[in-house]
Structures are given as C-alpha cells and as structure tokens.
Design a protein around this motif. Structure first.
Motif, mmCIF file in Angstrom:
data_model
loop_
_atom_site.group_PDB
_atom_site.id
_atom_site.type_symbol
_atom_site.label_atom_id
_atom_site.label_comp_id
_atom_site.label_asym_id
_atom_site.label_seq_id
_atom_site.Cartn_x
_atom_site.Cartn_y
_atom_site.Cartn_z
ATOM 1 N N ALA A 13 0.819 -1.209 0.000
ATOM 2 C CA ALA A 13 0.000 0.000 0.000
ATOM 3 C C ALA A 13 0.855 1.263 0.000
ATOM 4 O O ALA A 13 0.412 2.309 -0.441
ATOM 5 N N GLY A 14 2.082 1.170 0.461
ATOM 6 C CA GLY A 14 2.947 2.332 0.540
ATOM 7 C C GLY A 14 3.684 2.654 -0.739
ATOM 8 O O GLY A 14 4.520 3.549 -0.768
ATOM 9 N N GLY A 15 3.373 1.957 -1.811
ATOM 10 C CA GLY A 15 4.045 2.201 -3.088
ATOM 11 C C GLY A 15 3.707 3.575 -3.642
ATOM 12 O O GLY A 15 2.677 4.158 -3.305
ATOM 13 N N PRO A 16 4.553 4.112 -4.506
ATOM 14 C CA PRO A 16 4.347 5.463 -5.031
ATOM 15 C C PRO A 16 3.087 5.614 -5.877
ATOM 16 O O PRO A 16 2.576 6.716 -6.032
ATOM 17 N N ARG A 17 2.563 4.522 -6.403
ATOM 18 C CA ARG A 17 1.363 4.595 -7.242
ATOM 19 C C ARG A 17 0.114 4.156 -6.493
ATOM 20 O O ARG A 17 -0.950 4.001 -7.085
ATOM 21 N N GLU A 24 -4.838 -2.320 -11.820
ATOM 22 C CA GLU A 24 -4.474 -2.732 -13.176
ATOM 23 C C GLU A 24 -4.396 -4.252 -13.284
ATOM 24 O O GLU A 24 -4.848 -4.841 -14.271
ATOM 25 N N PHE A 25 -3.823 -4.892 -12.269
ATOM 26 C CA PHE A 25 -3.732 -6.353 -12.255
ATOM 27 C C PHE A 25 -5.127 -6.966 -12.222
ATOM 28 O O PHE A 25 -5.430 -7.909 -12.958
ATOM 29 N N ALA A 26 -6.010 -6.425 -11.375
ATOM 30 C CA ALA A 26 -7.375 -6.937 -11.270
ATOM 31 C C ALA A 26 -8.121 -6.761 -12.584
ATOM 32 O O ALA A 26 -8.848 -7.659 -13.024
ATOM 33 N N GLN A 27 -7.939 -5.616 -13.236
ATOM 34 C CA GLN A 27 -8.605 -5.375 -14.515
ATOM 35 C C GLN A 27 -8.152 -6.399 -15.566
ATOM 36 O O GLN A 27 -8.973 -6.931 -16.322
ATOM 37 N N ALA A 28 -6.876 -6.706 -15.594
ATOM 38 C CA ALA A 28 -6.363 -7.707 -16.540
ATOM 39 C C ALA A 28 -6.972 -9.075 -16.249
ATOM 40 O O ALA A 28 -7.292 -9.825 -17.173
ATOM 41 N N ARG A 29 -7.146 -9.420 -14.978
ATOM 42 C CA ARG A 29 -7.757 -10.707 -14.633
ATOM 43 C C ARG A 29 -9.225 -10.722 -15.030
ATOM 44 O O ARG A 29 -9.746 -11.743 -15.470
ATOM 45 N N ARG A 30 -9.921 -9.587 -14.888
ATOM 46 C CA ARG A 30 -11.325 -9.526 -15.300
ATOM 47 C C ARG A 30 -11.447 -9.738 -16.806
ATOM 48 O O ARG A 30 -12.381 -10.389 -17.275
ATOM 49 N N ARG A 31 -10.496 -9.216 -17.571
ATOM 50 C CA ARG A 31 -10.505 -9.437 -19.025
ATOM 51 C C ARG A 31 -10.336 -10.918 -19.357
ATOM 52 O O ARG A 31 -10.760 -11.370 -20.418
ATOM 53 N N GLU A 32 -9.685 -11.653 -18.455
ATOM 54 C CA GLU A 32 -9.498 -13.093 -18.636
ATOM 55 C C GLU A 32 -10.698 -13.894 -18.150
ATOM 56 O O GLU A 32 -10.706 -15.116 -18.246
ATOM 57 N N GLY A 33 -11.700 -13.226 -17.584
ATOM 58 C CA GLY A 33 -12.906 -13.919 -17.143
ATOM 59 C C GLY A 33 -13.016 -14.164 -15.657
ATOM 60 O O GLY A 33 -13.963 -14.808 -15.211
ATOM 61 N N LEU A 34 -12.068 -13.673 -14.879
ATOM 62 C CA LEU A 34 -12.145 -13.823 -13.428
ATOM 63 C C LEU A 34 -12.814 -12.599 -12.819
ATOM 64 O O LEU A 34 -12.590 -11.474 -13.271
ATOM 65 N N ALA A 35 -13.610 -12.799 -11.797
ATOM 66 C CA ALA A 35 -14.262 -11.690 -11.103
ATOM 67 C C ALA A 35 -13.325 -11.155 -10.027
ATOM 68 O O ALA A 35 -13.582 -11.253 -8.830
#
Length: 58
Positions: A13-17, A24-35
C-alpha cells in the motif's frame, strides 16, 4: 484462501502509485474472465487482488 476468497496477488500500500498496480492487475484478470477485485488488508498494509472461490466474471 482468505474468507472464501483466493488471493491472486499482493501489492504494498505504501508504493508510489498507491492502489493503481493492484487495480491494473485486477482489470487484466477480469478481461481473462475472473471476477477479480481489490481489497485492503489493514493488518499488513497491503492491497490484495482476490476472487471469491468459484467466481467468474458475469
């Protein structure tokens, strides 16, 4: 597995972004069909990308 959810990835959580890498990682997984969703683990100060057991995108 955490509370019926499978943790796919962890991001500090302390990362600069902030939560962006996790989102972004979750969005990529959703594109693969995972909720996939992002939740905050306050105990470890970490963003978790999780899916509920057996869930797929609707």
């Amino acid at each position: 597995m955490v509370n019926g959810r499978t943790v796919l990835e962890r991001f500090p959580a302390g990362g600069p972004r902030g939560s962006w890498p996790a989102e972004e990682f979750a969005q990529a997984r959703r594109r693969e069909g995972l909720a996939a969703e992002v939740v905050m683990d306050l105990a470890t100060d970490t963003f978790l990308v999780v899916v509920r057991s057996g869930d797929s995108a609707r």
